[in-house]
Enzyme design. Structure first.
Site, PDB file in Angstrom:
ATOM      1  N   PHE A  51      87.464  56.046  22.118  1.00 28.90           N
ATOM      2  CA  PHE A  51      87.156  54.703  22.650  1.00 28.90           C
ATOM      3  C   PHE A  51      85.682  54.318  22.497  1.00 28.90           C
ATOM      4  O   PHE A  51      85.273  53.247  22.959  1.00 28.90           O
ATOM      5  CB  PHE A  51      87.570  54.604  24.124  1.00 28.90           C
ATOM      6  CG  PHE A  51      86.971  55.664  25.027  1.00 28.90           C
ATOM      7  CD1 PHE A  51      85.669  55.564  25.504  1.00 28.90           C
ATOM      8  CD2 PHE A  51      87.731  56.770  25.405  1.00 28.90           C
ATOM      9  CE1 PHE A  51      85.124  56.536  26.320  1.00 28.90           C
ATOM     10  CE2 PHE A  51      87.180  57.759  26.232  1.00 28.90           C
ATOM     11  CZ  PHE A  51      85.882  57.635  26.688  1.00 28.90           C
ATOM     12  N   ARG A  65      80.058  57.098  43.380  1.00 28.76           N
ATOM     13  CA  ARG A  65      81.316  57.234  42.623  1.00 28.76           C
ATOM     14  C   ARG A  65      82.524  57.034  43.550  1.00 28.76           C
ATOM     15  O   ARG A  65      83.558  56.516  43.134  1.00 28.76           O
ATOM     16  CB  ARG A  65      81.360  58.561  41.864  1.00 28.76           C
ATOM     17  CG  ARG A  65      80.367  58.558  40.681  1.00 28.76           C
ATOM     18  CD  ARG A  65      80.624  59.663  39.690  1.00 28.76           C
ATOM     19  NE  ARG A  65      81.850  59.465  38.938  1.00 28.76           N
ATOM     20  CZ  ARG A  65      81.919  58.902  37.724  1.00 28.76           C
ATOM     21  NH1 ARG A  65      80.838  58.467  37.116  1.00 28.76           N
ATOM     22  NH2 ARG A  65      83.066  58.783  37.122  1.00 28.76           N
ATOM     23  N   ASN A 115      86.174  48.064  33.095  1.00 26.45           N
ATOM     24  CA  ASN A 115      86.278  48.613  34.454  1.00 26.45           C
ATOM     25  C   ASN A 115      85.106  48.265  35.374  1.00 26.45           C
ATOM     26  O   ASN A 115      84.812  48.987  36.319  1.00 26.45           O
ATOM     27  CB  ASN A 115      86.585  50.113  34.415  1.00 26.45           C
ATOM     28  CG  ASN A 115      85.446  50.936  33.856  1.00 26.45           C
ATOM     29  OD1 ASN A 115      84.451  50.390  33.395  1.00 26.45           O
ATOM     30  ND2 ASN A 115      85.590  52.252  33.917  1.00 26.45           N
ATOM     31  N   THR A 133      87.835  55.960  37.238  1.00 25.82           N
ATOM     32  CA  THR A 133      87.531  55.282  35.972  1.00 25.82           C
ATOM     33  C   THR A 133      88.609  54.263  35.611  1.00 25.82           C
ATOM     34  O   THR A 133      88.320  53.144  35.199  1.00 25.82           O
ATOM     35  CB  THR A 133      87.405  56.325  34.838  1.00 25.82           C
ATOM     36  OG1 THR A 133      86.438  57.298  35.229  1.00 25.82           O
ATOM     37  CG2 THR A 133      87.005  55.690  33.523  1.00 25.82           C
ATOM     38  N   GLU A 170      69.414  58.133  32.976  1.00 33.64           N
ATOM     39  CA  GLU A 170      69.940  56.765  32.857  1.00 33.64           C
ATOM     40  C   GLU A 170      69.008  55.746  33.520  1.00 33.64           C
ATOM     41  O   GLU A 170      68.850  54.626  33.014  1.00 33.64           O
ATOM     42  CB  GLU A 170      71.337  56.703  33.472  1.00 33.64           C
ATOM     43  CG  GLU A 170      72.364  57.470  32.640  1.00 33.64           C
ATOM     44  CD  GLU A 170      73.739  57.520  33.283  1.00 33.64           C
ATOM     45  OE1 GLU A 170      74.636  58.131  32.685  1.00 33.64           O
ATOM     46  OE2 GLU A 170      73.924  56.955  34.385  1.00 33.64           O
ATOM     47  N   HIS A 212      79.533  50.898  36.081  1.00 37.96           N
ATOM     48  CA  HIS A 212      79.189  52.260  35.669  1.00 37.96           C
ATOM     49  C   HIS A 212      78.590  53.001  36.848  1.00 37.96           C
ATOM     50  O   HIS A 212      77.956  52.392  37.711  1.00 37.96           O
ATOM     51  CB  HIS A 212      78.154  52.201  34.529  1.00 37.96           C
ATOM     52  CG  HIS A 212      77.508  53.537  34.240  1.00 37.96           C
ATOM     53  ND1 HIS A 212      78.106  54.478  33.437  1.00 37.96           N
ATOM     54  CD2 HIS A 212      76.339  54.090  34.687  1.00 37.96           C
ATOM     55  CE1 HIS A 212      77.325  55.553  33.382  1.00 37.96           C
ATOM     56  NE2 HIS A 212      76.257  55.342  34.130  1.00 37.96           N
ATOM     57  N   TYR A 261      75.565  55.543  25.650  1.00 38.17           N
ATOM     58  CA  TYR A 261      76.861  56.236  25.719  1.00 38.17           C
ATOM     59  C   TYR A 261      76.994  57.333  24.663  1.00 38.17           C
ATOM     60  O   TYR A 261      78.113  57.743  24.347  1.00 38.17           O
ATOM     61  CB  TYR A 261      77.999  55.220  25.598  1.00 38.17           C
ATOM     62  CG  TYR A 261      78.296  54.508  26.901  1.00 38.17           C
ATOM     63  CD1 TYR A 261      78.802  55.202  28.004  1.00 38.17           C
ATOM     64  CD2 TYR A 261      78.077  53.150  27.046  1.00 38.17           C
ATOM     65  CE1 TYR A 261      79.076  54.561  29.199  1.00 38.17           C
ATOM     66  CE2 TYR A 261      78.352  52.493  28.243  1.00 38.17           C
ATOM     67  CZ  TYR A 261      78.856  53.213  29.318  1.00 38.17           C
ATOM     68  OH  TYR A 261      79.132  52.579  30.498  1.00 38.17           O
ATOM     69  N   ARG A 321      86.216  49.248  41.708  1.00 37.83           N
ATOM     70  CA  ARG A 321      87.097  49.138  40.538  1.00 37.83           C
ATOM     71  C   ARG A 321      88.490  48.654  40.907  1.00 37.83           C
ATOM     72  O   ARG A 321      89.123  47.914  40.147  1.00 37.83           O
ATOM     73  CB  ARG A 321      87.129  50.468  39.787  1.00 37.83           C
ATOM     74  CG  ARG A 321      85.865  50.671  38.935  1.00 37.83           C
ATOM     75  CD  ARG A 321      85.764  52.059  38.382  1.00 37.83           C
ATOM     76  NE  ARG A 321      84.748  52.176  37.333  1.00 37.83           N
ATOM     77  CZ  ARG A 321      84.261  53.333  36.901  1.00 37.83           C
ATOM     78  NH1 ARG A 321      84.685  54.471  37.431  1.00 37.83           N
ATOM     79  NH2 ARG A 321      83.354  53.366  35.945  1.00 37.83           N
ATOM     80  N   LYS A 345      79.010  45.753  34.769  1.00 36.43           N
ATOM     81  CA  LYS A 345      79.294  45.621  33.336  1.00 36.43           C
ATOM     82  C   LYS A 345      79.606  44.153  32.968  1.00 36.43           C
ATOM     83  O   LYS A 345      79.871  43.319  33.847  1.00 36.43           O
ATOM     84  CB  LYS A 345      80.459  46.540  32.978  1.00 36.43           C
ATOM     85  CG  LYS A 345      80.116  48.027  33.112  1.00 36.43           C
ATOM     86  CD  LYS A 345      81.296  48.901  32.671  1.00 36.43           C
ATOM     87  CE  LYS A 345      80.971  50.371  32.707  1.00 36.43           C
ATOM     88  NZ  LYS A 345      82.126  51.197  32.258  1.00 36.43           N
TER      89      LYS A 345
END
Ligand code: DAT
Ligand code: MG
Length: 143
Positions: A58, A86, A113, A92, A127, A116, A50, A103, A10
């Protein structure tokens, strides 16, 4: 059987110069890069990506953040890719992320964070198709 997932480094992590370290962590964890690019998302593109979160409080901030600078989407392949990726990135909210996860190391907050990760095989396929055309996915290498 190997399957795919979509990672995105990100804008905050790109801005902080962590692209190389994060790709290194991903590759050392056994993922194979199938496609990779750097892209600055438009507002419409970030909103569409998103869409699933559009009712969340948010959502506006998330779109603003994801358009604040370039990001690096990466299509990855591995056995159990979605779940294993993940695990590699952690929770998250970095406050809850396990030691040694991406993270934990690089995220600043639940909003900023760093990365993704897709949450299911079905969403991974959508995606990956969002960012990459079929000709951009390198299916079989080395030959
Ligand atoms: P993940 O990215 O771990 O799949 P998610 O799909 O629930 O998490 O949320 C998507 C992104 O939205 C997340 O990476 C950061 C942002 N986000 C989630 N919860 C948030 C919150 N409570 N406040 C601000 N941003 C949030
Ligand atoms: Mg998610």
């Amino acid at each position: 059987m190997s399957n795919k997932t979509l990672a995105i480094i990100k804008p905050d992590a790109v801005n902080d110069n962590h692209v190389g370290e994060i790709i290194s962590m991903i590759c050392k964890a056994g993922f194979k890069v199938k496609a990779l690019k750097m892209i600055k998302l438009s507002e419409d593109a970030a909103k569409a990506f998103y869409e699933i979160h559009k009712e969340k409080p948010f959502y506006g901030e998330l779109v603003e953040y994801m358009t604040s600078g370039p990001c690096v989407p990466i299509a990855l392949e591995k056995e159990n890719a979605v779940e294993d990726y993940r695990k590699l990135i952690g929770a998250t909210n970095p406050a809850n992320a396990a030691e040694g996860t991406v993270r934990k190391l690089y995220a600043k907050s639940v909003q900023y964070n760093a990365v993704h990760g897709s949450d299911s095989d079905e969403n991974a396929a959508k995606e990956i198709a969002f960012f990459f055309g079929s000709k951009e996915l390198i299916e079989n290498y080395p030959a």
